[in-house]
Design a protein around this motif. Structure first.
Motif, PDB file in Angstrom:
ATOM      1  N   GLU A   8      37.254  -2.385  13.256  1.00 44.53           N
ATOM      2  CA  GLU A   8      36.961  -3.767  13.648  1.00 44.53           C
ATOM      3  C   GLU A   8      38.246  -4.567  13.853  1.00 44.53           C
ATOM      4  O   GLU A   8      38.321  -5.408  14.762  1.00 44.53           O
ATOM      5  CB  GLU A   8      36.075  -4.425  12.603  1.00 44.53           C
ATOM      6  CG  GLU A   8      34.651  -3.885  12.600  1.00 44.53           C
ATOM      7  CD  GLU A   8      33.749  -4.555  11.580  1.00 44.53           C
ATOM      8  OE1 GLU A   8      32.549  -4.671  11.860  1.00 44.53           O
ATOM      9  OE2 GLU A   8      34.255  -4.948  10.502  1.00 44.53           O
ATOM     10  N   ASN A  62      35.254   6.238  17.229  1.00 45.81           N
ATOM     11  CA  ASN A  62      34.840   6.577  15.866  1.00 45.81           C
ATOM     12  C   ASN A  62      34.377   8.026  15.831  1.00 45.81           C
ATOM     13  O   ASN A  62      33.571   8.447  16.661  1.00 45.81           O
ATOM     14  CB  ASN A  62      33.706   5.648  15.435  1.00 45.81           C
ATOM     15  CG  ASN A  62      33.037   6.078  14.137  1.00 45.81           C
ATOM     16  OD1 ASN A  62      33.683   6.647  13.252  1.00 45.81           O
ATOM     17  ND2 ASN A  62      31.751   5.800  14.014  1.00 45.81           N
ATOM     18  N   ARG A  99      35.528   1.462   9.001  1.00 44.04           N
ATOM     19  CA  ARG A  99      34.928   0.405   9.819  1.00 44.04           C
ATOM     20  C   ARG A  99      35.838  -0.818   9.872  1.00 44.04           C
ATOM     21  O   ARG A  99      36.011  -1.423  10.941  1.00 44.04           O
ATOM     22  CB  ARG A  99      33.553   0.019   9.271  1.00 44.04           C
ATOM     23  CG  ARG A  99      32.945  -1.172  10.000  1.00 44.04           C
ATOM     24  CD  ARG A  99      31.530  -1.473   9.548  1.00 44.04           C
ATOM     25  NE  ARG A  99      31.025  -2.666  10.229  1.00 44.04           N
ATOM     26  CZ  ARG A  99      29.772  -3.097  10.177  1.00 44.04           C
ATOM     27  NH1 ARG A  99      28.887  -2.434   9.434  1.00 44.04           N
ATOM     28  NH2 ARG A  99      29.401  -4.187  10.827  1.00 44.04           N
ATOM     29  N   SER A 136      32.312   4.695  10.615  1.00 44.55           N
ATOM     30  CA  SER A 136      30.953   4.167  10.597  1.00 44.55           C
ATOM     31  C   SER A 136      30.758   3.138   9.486  1.00 44.55           C
ATOM     32  O   SER A 136      29.893   2.261   9.591  1.00 44.55           O
ATOM     33  CB  SER A 136      29.937   5.306  10.433  1.00 44.55           C
ATOM     34  OG  SER A 136      29.895   6.100  11.598  1.00 44.55           O
ATOM     35  N   SER A 137      31.571   3.234   8.423  1.00 46.77           N
ATOM     36  CA  SER A 137      31.405   2.314   7.296  1.00 46.77           C
ATOM     37  C   SER A 137      32.712   2.224   6.521  1.00 46.77           C
ATOM     38  O   SER A 137      33.686   2.928   6.816  1.00 46.77           O
ATOM     39  CB  SER A 137      30.278   2.794   6.373  1.00 46.77           C
ATOM     40  OG  SER A 137      30.584   4.079   5.844  1.00 46.77           O
ATOM     41  N   PRO A 196      27.237   5.071  13.396  1.00 47.78           N
ATOM     42  CA  PRO A 196      27.436   3.720  12.846  1.00 47.78           C
ATOM     43  C   PRO A 196      26.207   2.855  13.048  1.00 47.78           C
ATOM     44  O   PRO A 196      25.479   3.009  14.033  1.00 47.78           O
ATOM     45  CB  PRO A 196      28.627   3.191  13.660  1.00 47.78           C
ATOM     46  CG  PRO A 196      28.540   3.917  14.967  1.00 47.78           C
ATOM     47  CD  PRO A 196      28.021   5.291  14.623  1.00 47.78           C
TER      48      PRO A 196
END
Length: 243
Positions: free
Chosen positions: A23, A34, A19, A14-15, A40
């Protein structure tokens, strides 16, 4: 052959570093799942998200089963983590239980849940997110212990699963500019300044630095690299890590 869509599971995507890894994989056209305790705040057409508290065994098992029922998992990145700062004088058994659950038990449960599909594809990939702190770091007694445990788990899994075409490697990030890092190391604080001065390349790392290293281990063509730990640390392990 499974008719389910192939996917890479990234816990804690989520971060932060998770993340960035997600990505990067999405940028390659992969489907990413995820698994995080928080939803997210970002979207992508090929991103699916499941929520779970990975410190809880029953919840972890259930979400893993849900994912396995919907996706053909061919790669797994065990990235979710928490620091729980403290010295031997201040650390609590609750803190220890939390990070053991997150850094060790969840890794075991997720790996077991996805083993059938990892084995079936004959080129499964597992990447475990350890830390430079596995080599020792003051005020990180429970964190460093469990991150070192992840390295032992990585090496043993590599031995056990190599014949199945599965590689298992670990990343050991050093100082990476994430929200998690800033929480423990506020800007301008003395310990933060000491960390910055210890980095041989003269800058903080970024989540993208770690993501690029993860892509190497996750690549289908890199099947001859397994059981390894790659420290993405800007040189902070120099003179500390064994040769």
């Amino acid at each position: 052959m499974s008719q389910l869509p192939a996917a890479t599971v990234v816990s804690g995507a989520s971060s932060g570093i998770g993340r960035a890894i997600a990505e990067a994989l999405l940028g390659q056209g992969r489907t990413v799942v995820n698994l995080d305790y928080a939803a997210p705040q970002w979207e992508h057409p090929k991103l699916a998200s499941f929520q779970a508290d990975l410190t809880k065994e029953d919840e972890t098992r259930q979400r893993a089963a849900d994912i396995a029922a919907r996706f053909n998992v061919t790669a797994l990145v065990n990235n979710a983590g928490a620091t729980r700062p403290g010295t031997i004088d201040t650390a609590t058994t609750q803190q220890l239980d939390d990070v053991v659950g997150l850094h060790l038990r969840a890794v075991l449960l997720l790996t077991q849940a996805f083993l059938p599909s990892l084995r079936a594809c004959r080129q499964g990939r597992i990447v475990n997110m350890s830390s430079r702190a596995a080599l020792g770091k003051p005020e990180r007694i429970v964190y460093s212990a469990t991150k070192a445990g992840m390295i032992g788990m990585t090496r043993t899994l590599a031995m056990e699963l190599g014949r199945d075409g599965i590689t298992v490697n670990a990343l050991g990030p050093g100082p990476i500019a994430t929200e998690l890092f800033r929480q423990s190391n506020p800007e301008g604080a003395p310990q933060t300044e000491r960390i910055l001065k210890s980095i041989a390349v003269g800058r903080m790392g970024t989540p993208e630095d770690v993501a690029r290293a993860a892509l190497f281990f996750l690549a289908p063509e890199n099947g001859f690299v397994t059981g390894q730990v790659l420290y993405v640390c800007g040189g902070t392990t120099l003179g500390v890590a064994p040769v």
